[in-house]
Design a protein around this motif. Structure first.
Motif, short mmCIF file in Angstrom:
data_model
loop_
_atom_site.label_atom_id
_atom_site.label_comp_id
_atom_site.label_asym_id
_atom_site.label_seq_id
_atom_site.Cartn_x
_atom_site.Cartn_y
_atom_site.Cartn_z
N GLU B 378 38.02 -11.70 26.89
CA GLU B 378 38.65 -13.40 26.01
C GLU B 378 38.95 -13.53 24.32
OE1 GLU B 378 34.14 -14.64 26.12
OE2 GLU B 378 33.78 -14.44 27.99
N ARG B 379 39.13 -12.54 23.57
CA ARG B 379 39.22 -12.24 22.93
C ARG B 379 41.26 -11.98 23.28
NH1 ARG B 379 36.82 -7.10 19.06
NH2 ARG B 379 38.77 -7.99 17.51
N LEU B 380 41.68 -11.21 23.57
CA LEU B 380 42.44 -11.74 24.31
C LEU B 380 43.38 -12.74 24.02
CD1 LEU B 380 43.23 -8.32 25.57
CD2 LEU B 380 44.09 -8.72 23.77
N ALA B 381 42.68 -12.97 25.53
CA ALA B 381 42.39 -14.50 26.21
C ALA B 381 43.06 -16.03 24.97
CB ALA B 381 41.72 -15.42 26.96
N ARG B 382 41.67 -15.72 23.37
CA ARG B 382 41.85 -16.12 22.76
C ARG B 382 42.95 -16.12 21.94
NH1 ARG B 382 36.33 -15.67 22.16
NH2 ARG B 382 36.25 -14.07 20.44
N ARG B 383 43.54 -15.07 21.34
CA ARG B 383 45.09 -14.58 21.01
C ARG B 383 46.20 -15.25 21.81
NH1 ARG B 383 45.46 -9.56 17.70
NH2 ARG B 383 47.74 -9.69 17.19
N LYS B 384 45.43 -15.07 23.18
CA LYS B 384 47.04 -15.43 24.25
C LYS B 384 47.47 -17.08 23.47
CE LYS B 384 49.71 -13.87 26.37
NZ LYS B 384 51.08 -13.43 25.77
N LEU B 385 46.23 -17.74 23.81
CA LEU B 385 46.61 -19.40 23.53
C LEU B 385 47.08 -19.53 22.63
CD1 LEU B 385 45.29 -21.94 25.22
CD2 LEU B 385 43.52 -21.28 24.23
N ASN B 386 46.12 -19.50 20.82
CA ASN B 386 46.48 -19.55 20.06
C ASN B 386 48.23 -19.05 19.88
OD1 ASN B 386 43.93 -20.05 18.77
ND2 ASN B 386 43.85 -17.75 17.88
N ASN B 387 48.93 -17.93 19.61
CA ASN B 387 50.73 -18.00 19.92
C ASN B 387 51.06 -19.37 21.20
OD1 ASN B 387 50.85 -15.44 18.69
ND2 ASN B 387 49.55 -13.95 20.03
N ILE B 388 50.04 -19.39 22.60
CA ILE B 388 50.54 -20.50 22.77
C ILE B 388 51.29 -21.94 21.96
CG2 ILE B 388 50.61 -21.81 24.91
CD1 ILE B 388 49.03 -19.83 26.48
N LEU B 389 49.52 -22.49 21.28
CA LEU B 389 49.85 -23.07 20.94
C LEU B 389 50.67 -23.54 19.61
CD1 LEU B 389 46.06 -23.71 20.53
CD2 LEU B 389 47.96 -25.07 21.49
N GLN B 390 51.08 -22.16 18.88
CA GLN B 390 51.91 -21.63 17.72
C GLN B 390 53.83 -22.70 18.95
OE1 GLN B 390 52.89 -18.93 15.79
NE2 GLN B 390 51.04 -18.39 15.56
N THR B 391 53.68 -22.75 20.00
CA THR B 391 54.83 -23.14 20.06
C THR B 391 55.32 -24.18 20.62
OG1 THR B 391 54.20 -22.99 22.28
CG2 THR B 391 54.91 -20.95 22.12
N GLY B 392 53.50 -25.41 20.36
CA GLY B 392 54.52 -26.06 20.54
C GLY B 392 54.65 -26.71 21.91
N ALA B 393 54.47 -26.18 23.05
CA ALA B 393 55.12 -26.23 24.59
C ALA B 393 53.60 -27.08 24.89
CB ALA B 393 54.78 -24.68 25.16
N GLN B 394 54.06 -27.69 26.14
CA GLN B 394 53.58 -28.77 27.35
C GLN B 394 53.44 -27.74 28.03
OE1 GLN B 394 57.39 -31.04 26.70
NE2 GLN B 394 55.88 -32.65 26.88
N VAL B 395 54.22 -27.04 28.81
CA VAL B 395 53.66 -25.99 29.79
C VAL B 395 53.98 -24.76 30.06
CG1 VAL B 395 55.16 -26.06 32.38
CG2 VAL B 395 55.00 -27.95 31.64
N VAL B 396 52.72 -23.95 29.96
CA VAL B 396 53.26 -22.51 30.26
C VAL B 396 53.55 -21.54 31.06
CG1 VAL B 396 51.81 -20.43 29.20
CG2 VAL B 396 51.14 -22.38 28.91
N LEU B 397 54.56 -21.13 31.69
CA LEU B 397 54.59 -20.67 32.68
C LEU B 397 54.45 -18.95 33.14
CD1 LEU B 397 58.22 -22.30 31.68
CD2 LEU B 397 56.89 -22.59 33.62
N ALA B 398 53.68 -18.55 33.78
CA ALA B 398 53.78 -17.29 34.28
C ALA B 398 53.34 -16.93 35.67
CB ALA B 398 52.10 -17.16 33.47
N ALA B 399 53.96 -15.65 35.94
CA ALA B 399 54.99 -15.75 36.93
C ALA B 399 53.40 -14.49 38.09
CB ALA B 399 56.02 -15.25 37.73
N ASN B 400 52.41 -14.16 37.36
CA ASN B 400 51.66 -13.84 37.82
C ASN B 400 50.66 -14.04 38.44
OD1 ASN B 400 50.20 -11.17 38.92
ND2 ASN B 400 49.69 -11.04 36.82
N ALA B 401 49.68 -14.54 39.63
CA ALA B 401 48.15 -15.45 39.89
C ALA B 401 46.66 -14.75 38.35
CB ALA B 401 47.60 -14.70 40.54
N GLY B 402 46.99 -13.75 37.52
CA GLY B 402 45.60 -13.25 37.58
C GLY B 402 46.04 -13.74 36.09
#
Lengths: 465, 434
Positions: B378-402
């Motif tokens: 959960e700590r890492l998910a929060r960290r990831k989300l904060n980084n994503i929000l910094q980009t201002g993106a509407q779509v997050v792309l990832a090439a792995n189901a997990g």
């Protein structure tokens, strides 16, 4: 089972989960990137702010325990090696960038911020933090301050001390003081004294750093030579021609093999030496400087001089240089890296001597160098499980540094003295000089609890090698 | 980190299976530390790669037996292999931590004989088998369609499902019509350029079949005859990473039988975790089939990697959006594929791709890690989300189901207007006729 009083008191300061004292966990802190000496600490503590650092200092003082500050533990000179009865004080949880003030070209960071994190945070702003030690991906700004770290771009931009405006420091009695920030210190330059003091005067917890404007344009070249001497002659000539490149780096054939295996850049493996030369500045001037450098390299026998065509290529070239030291793990299980510095014109001679020393001690040495600064980094390869070879390497290392002193140079340019070069301080300084430095140390730390056994040999020349 | 200082000892040497030359590659330079998600979060070298290697080496050398505290540090490792990317010396960290952890799991099983129902039933016997998982999900799917699942999540009812099972339920994505099962053959569109076999996998086929469809359409548009060999199944990664190498070997064997290697130019995979496992088929078990598995592994290509090498046809249809790309650990660090997905995505007209800060730091999913180590995940998910929000993106792309499951769950938790997609989904849209 009751805990030792020191441990109990440390746990009171920072909470039980922020103190390690199980032997297996302490073993991980028994050395840094200098692996030839090891000793586990009695505890490892993880403070989260300067107040906690102050409390920890008072506890350690009360118990007579020494304190060894540690960031990323990338010291190449044993700067974080625990002494007897030492507590390792980790600054890695103090890792916030507190402020970026572009209008005043300044940033405020906690000591545990990795160097590269600051530059990444500045991406797109047009500014960067100039000191760029090769370990910058991991090493902390606090550690850069402690060792007055350099890096390839030192040649033009100076070392860490030129980029530190102020410090927050915890003193040996636990008080927290702020020095600066100022451009030009009105009193004694205590910031200048603290930078490069290797943790023997105080513990730096916060740093005000200068930000540098990105150059308008740059060119990064690589020149391939058939001899190390020719390459180093070219370096001298470029400076003599009045050009100050942003960086001028040399790698010899031995290390090229490891670098090429690691990053597949496409260096010719038969090259005896390559130079990486970067010029930067105003766009109007850059082509002319570039051409001058190409001409000088050719004049000194460069087989080929190529300019990086893309940003990606430039980045890969720098990656090759900056990770070259770590890549030598492909050649040998362990190494000691020296940090000698000589007048630039003496570079060919010193590099020749290094090869002779390797032969006479029956060890292998490969070289990288911040050639523009005359800063040589011979890597002495060994297997730490072979104690005889380890001894030969230590002896050869001392001989290399004595050679640097004899050539009018010094034993460290950026890695610090640590424990590794301690015994050579007496060769570099007169007893009176060392005594003066000891008195300054005692003024800050009368009980000698800060990072003992580093930087300054004990009075009476009892330094152990 | 626990508070006590107990050093309960585990008998036998779990490091026995690690070749000692692997340890010697590490020169202790420390450049890996800042690449490690758990070190970055905790700042303790015991939770960083250099320290973990030292812990394993101490056990290997017999200097100390494995204590509970050492074990916690090694269990907390995500096996994301970000340190391998950072290491200039070429240390193969995955080849140390993986056999080490397998040995620990096996020693445990022998010593305790305690029945771990979640591991035995859910991880090893349910997740890797789409035919078992799909019917079990049906009631949840029904609740989701009725909007009740969402309501249950909102009022915190889902928190009542205990422990690891609860975490698994909360990861479930909202239902999407995945489409029918992929047919055995899909012909190339236009000039035929390659014959490929498509790897379907397990969890990916249950939750992200629409991504499979998008992927095969993109392959078709690029002139590939796509075969979907029947009889294939899970790659075996779930088994291998949960202490069941024999289960993993059986999974690998089924795939070995299903794919007739000589018929295809490549075996194409679209999820990083499966791809990494398939590419390492030659390393994990030593027996008479090892050479055959190595040959299989050599044929495996990530879909972005494959299309980039083939020379992809530029997509034409405009998609106006701001997106960011998250590097799946097992694609970026285990397979070294980072440039190809970015290259393909930036070829989409209208798409602005913003570089994600700390893109290569794990999102906390790490296979089944988020079920077993929820605190760090959960700590890492929060960290990831904060980084994503910094980009201002509407779509997050990832090439792995997990990663897609983990990041989507983090986004749902914050009720953010962000979409998680696989790069192939966007590419598929851009390849469609206007």
């Amino acid at each position: 089972m009751s805990l030792p009083p020191l441990i109990t008191d440390l746990r009171q300061c920072v909470g039980p989960s922020n103190v390690l004292f199980a032997p297996s966990e302490l073993a991980v802190y028994d050395c840094d990137a200098f692996t030839a000496e090891r000793r586990p600490p009695v505890a490892v503590v993880f403070p989260e702010n300067a107040q906690q650092v102050g409390q920890l200092m008072r506890v350690c003082r009360h118990h007579g325990a020494a304190v060894v500050p540690r960031g990323a533990g990338t010291s190449l000179a044993g700067g974080c090696l625990p002494g007897p009865n030492s507590v390792v004080l980790m600054l890695t949880r103090m890792n916030r960038i507190l402020e970026i003030d572009l209008r005043n070209r300044m940033a405020v960071v906690e000591a545990g911020v990795p160097n590269l994190k600051l530059t990444q945070a500045l991406a797109g702003s047009g500014y960067h933090f100039a000191p760029d030690p090769s370990s910058q991906g991991a090493s902390t700004i606090g550690g850069n301050v402690a060792t007055n770290a350099g890096g390839p771009h030192t040649l033009k931009y100076g070392v860490t001390v030129n980029h530190v405006l102020g410090l927050e420091v915890v003193l040996s009695d636990g008080t927290i003081v702020q020095l600066g920030p100022y451009e030009d210190p009105p009193g004694l330059d205590l910031v200048g004294l603290l930078v490069g003091s290797e943790g023997i005067l105080g513990i730096v917890t916060k740093v005000w750093v200068r930000l540098t404007r990105n150059p308008q344009d740059y060119r990064t070249m690589r020149a391939i030579f058939d001899s190390v001497e020719q390459a180093s002659e070219a370096v001298s000539r470029i400076i003599a021609a009045g050009i100050i490149p942003a960086a001028m780096e040399l790698m010899d054939q031995g290390i090229l093999a490891a670098v090429e295996e690691a990053f597949s850049f496409g260096f010719p493996l038969d090259a005896q030496a390559i130079l990486i030369i970067e010029v930067d500045g105003l766009a109007v001037d850059i082509e002319r400087k570039q051409q001058q450098i190409v001409d000088i390299c050719k004049q000194f026998g460069a087989r080929e001089v190529l300019t990086a065509a893309t940003t990606a290529q430039r980045e890969l070239l720098w990656k090759c240089r900056k990770l070259a030291v770590g890549a030598t793990g492909r050649l040998s299980p362990s190494y000691i890296i020296e940090d000698g510095v000589v007048p630039r014109t003496r570079l060919p001679q010193v590099i020749r001597r290094i090869a002779e020393i390797a032969r006479s001690h029956r060890i292998r040495i490969v070289n990288v160098a911040h050639a523009g600064d005359g800063n040589v980094h011979p890597l002495l390869l060994f297997d730490e499980r072979d104690s005889a070879e380890t001894q030969r390497v230590r002896a050869a290392g001392r001989e290399v540094l004595q050679e640097c002193i004899a050539a009018g140079g010094s034993i460290t340019a950026e890695h610090g003295i640590g424990v590794e070069k301690l015994s050579l301080m007496e060769r570099l300084f007169a007893p009176q000089d060392l005594e003066a430095m000891r008195r300054i140390r005692e003024a800050f730390d009368p009980r000698l609890l800060f990072n003992p056994g580093k930087k300054l040999p004990q009075a009476g020349g009892a330094a152990s090698a | 980190m626990s508070n006590g200082n107990s050093e309960k000892i585990v008998a036998a040497n779990p490091a026995a299976g690690i070749g000692f030359d692997l340890f010697l590659r590490c020169v202790h330079c420390g450049l890996c530390t800042s690449a490690c998600p758990t070190y970055t979060e905790l700042g303790d070298e015991n939770d960083g790669p250099r320290g973990r290697i030292q812990l394993m080496r101490m056990v290997a050398e017999g200097r100390t037996p494995l204590s509970d505290r050492m074990r916690r540090h090694l269990e907390l490792c995500l096996d994301c292999r970000s340190c391998e990317t950072a290491c200039p010396s070429g240390v193969r960290y995955g080849r140390m931590i993986e056999p080490f952890r397998q040995a620990v799991e096996q020693l445990d099983a022998r010593l305790e004989k305690r029945f771990d129902w979640f591991r035995e039933l859910i991880l090893l016997r349910l997740l890797p088998y789409p035919n078992r998982l799909r019917p079990l999900l049906a009631p949840i799917r029904l609740l989701q369609r009725l909007g009740l699942f969402d309501a249950a999540e909102r009022v915190g009812l889902l928190r009542l499902v205990p422990g690891r099972l609860g975490r698994l339920v909360r990861l479930l994505p909202p239902p999407v019509s995945g489409g029918p099962r992929l047919p055995k053959f899909l012909p190339a569109v236009g000039r035929k350029r390659a014959r490929v076999a498509f790897f379907v996998g397990c969890v990916a086929d249950v939750f992200y079949r629409h991504v499979h469809w998008a992927t095969v359409r993109v392959l078709q548009q690029n002139g590939c005859d796509v075969f979907v060999p029947p009889g294939q199944g899970c790659c075996g990664a779930i088994h291998l990473h949960n202490g069941d190498p024999d289960g993993a070997r059986l999974a690998a064997h089924a795939n070995l039988v299903a794919f007739e290697l000589d018929r295809y130019d490549a075996i194409v995979v679209n999820h990083g975790g499966c791809g990494a496992m398939l590419k390492e088929y030659g390393l994990h078990w030593q027996d008479g089939l090892t050479p055959h598995r190595a040959k299989f592994a050599a044929k495996v290509k990530d879909v972005h990697e494959f299309l980039d090498q083939l020379g992809f046809v530029p997509p034409r249809r405009r998609i106006d959006c701001v997106a960011t790309y998250h590097d799946s650990c097992h694609l970026a660090h285990a397979q070294g594929v980072t440039a190809a997905p970015r290259k393909m995505l930036t070829s989409i007209p209208g798409l602005t791709l913003i570089e994600l800060p700390e893109s290569g730091i794990c999102c906390g999913s790490a296979g089944t890690y988020n079920l077993l180590e929820p605190g760090m995940a959960e700590r890492l998910a929060r960290r990831k989300l904060n980084n994503i929000l910094q980009t201002g993106a509407q779509v997050v792309l990832a090439a792995n189901a997990g990663c897609m499951l983990q990041i989507a769950a983090a986004i749902r938790g914050q009720r953010l207007p962000l979409r998680v997609m696989h790069p192939m989904e966007l590419l598929d849209l851009s390849y469609r006729e206007e």
